[in-house]
Design a protein around this motif. Structure first.
Motif: not given
Length: 338
Positions: A116-118, A129-134, A141-142, A313-315
């Motif tokens: 809803g909020q790209a 178990r945890k909150l994962v953040e890039p 982007a991946y 495709f993400n690099y």
């Protein structure tokens, strides 16, 4: 929290100072870390000096470094105010990502946020178990691509979080009810050792190849729950060869180390995709262990499938390595030699 910037020094070579005042001394202690290790990490990366004066932190350095350090310290303090823990990875993330995603209010359901909020700046993956953040823009982007596409490729060197983030998204989609099972696979390709020389039955022989997938799962789910889900086949971890003849429906499917799949194996795996499923292919084109003369299925898939809608495709590069800093230096050295 108040920020005070002292007037610029008369000499251009003299460094200026920015002072931040924090309302909660207990949170400030957590912000600084044991023996001020968190402050040291920020000082080293941004080339500033941070001095603690009561409930204030004074940042000394050039303007760009002071501004960046102030942004990082404020973001980390707000994280503590929200009741979240502060790990070295959180500091690394703030130092890498800049201020772009710090103004967005955190949302409840992560999948709904993506749909809803790209354009939302903050990206989070909730697991049991945890909150994962890039921690890098490429990782961010991946992760968005994993939610937005039915088939996604993550290609880049070791240590960039390709598999870890894919498994995290799979766990998130499972506990949110978007898929019924998680299927994790790898080619059991020998890299200098022979499977037949290892003790035990077939499961004992292939489990060492699957260990990184077990490790990721145990980061996101309680150990007993992982064991129960594997026993009930809600989670499957199996070599690529075991996928032949199946249709994988309503599942989150990850193929790791895809550079070691042959072209025929890759085609076989990709055509297992069933209704309601998501599939993620991860690999590193520089670590192919296939016999000489055998082409990598990852390279073929990349060449043939680019441009098809709903396939992303993400690099990643050495700048996205989130392991020990030496890993990035090692990868860059090998890339330069190649």
């Amino acid at each position: 929290m108040a920020i005070t910037e002292l007037p610029p020094a008369p000499s251009q070579n003299e460094l200026s100072e920015t002072t931040i005042e924090f309302a909660d001394n207990f949170l400030l202690i957590d912000l600084c870390g044991e023996h001020d290790r968190n402050l040291t990490a920020i000082e080293t990366r941004l080339e500033v000096q941070i001095l603690r004066r009561g409930n204030r932190l004074a940042i000394i350095g050039e303007a760009a470094g002071r501004d960046a350090a102030a942004d990082v310290l404020q973001a980390l303090y707000h994280r503590l105010e929200a009741g979240k823990s502060l790990e070295p990875g959180d500091i690394d993330r703030e130092l890498r990502m800049g201020v772009a995603d710090r103004s967005v209010t955190e949302r409840g359901d992560q999948i709904e946020m993506f749909k809803g909020q790209a354009d939302a700046s903050r990206v989070e993956i909730k697991t049991r178990r945890k909150l994962v953040e890039p921690r890098t823009e490429a990782q961010k982007a991946y992760v968005k691509a994993l939610y937005d596409n039915e088939l996604a490729f993550g290609i880049g060197p070791a240590g960039t979080g390709k598999t870890y983030l894919a498994v995290a998204v799979g766990v998130n989609m499972f506990i949110s009810g978007h898929v019924d099972k998680i299927i994790l696979s790898r080619p059991a390709v020998e890299a200098g050792e022979k499977l037949g020389y290892l003790p035990g039955d077939m499961k004992d022989k292939v489990d060492p190849y699957m260990q990184p997938l077990y490790d990721a799962l145990n980061d996101f789910l309680p150990g007993k729950q992982v064991a129960k889900m594997i026993e009930e086949k809600v989670i499957e971890i199996a070599p690529l060869a075991f996928m032949r003849g199946r249709t994988l429906s309503n599942a989150f499917v990850v193929l790791d180390e895809a550079q070691n799949a042959t072209s025929m194996q890759m085609k076989m795996f990709l055509t297992r995709l069933g209704e309601g499923s998501r599939m993620v292919i991860t690999g590193d084109r520089t670590q192919v262990d296939l016999p000489r003369g055998v082409s990598s299925g990852l390279s073929d898939a990349e060449r043939l499938l680019k441009g098809i809608s709903r396939i992303s495709f993400n690099y990643f590069t050495s700048k996205d390595v989130v392991r020990h800093p030496l890993v990035a230096a090692i990868i860059e050295a090998y890339e330069a030699e190649g």
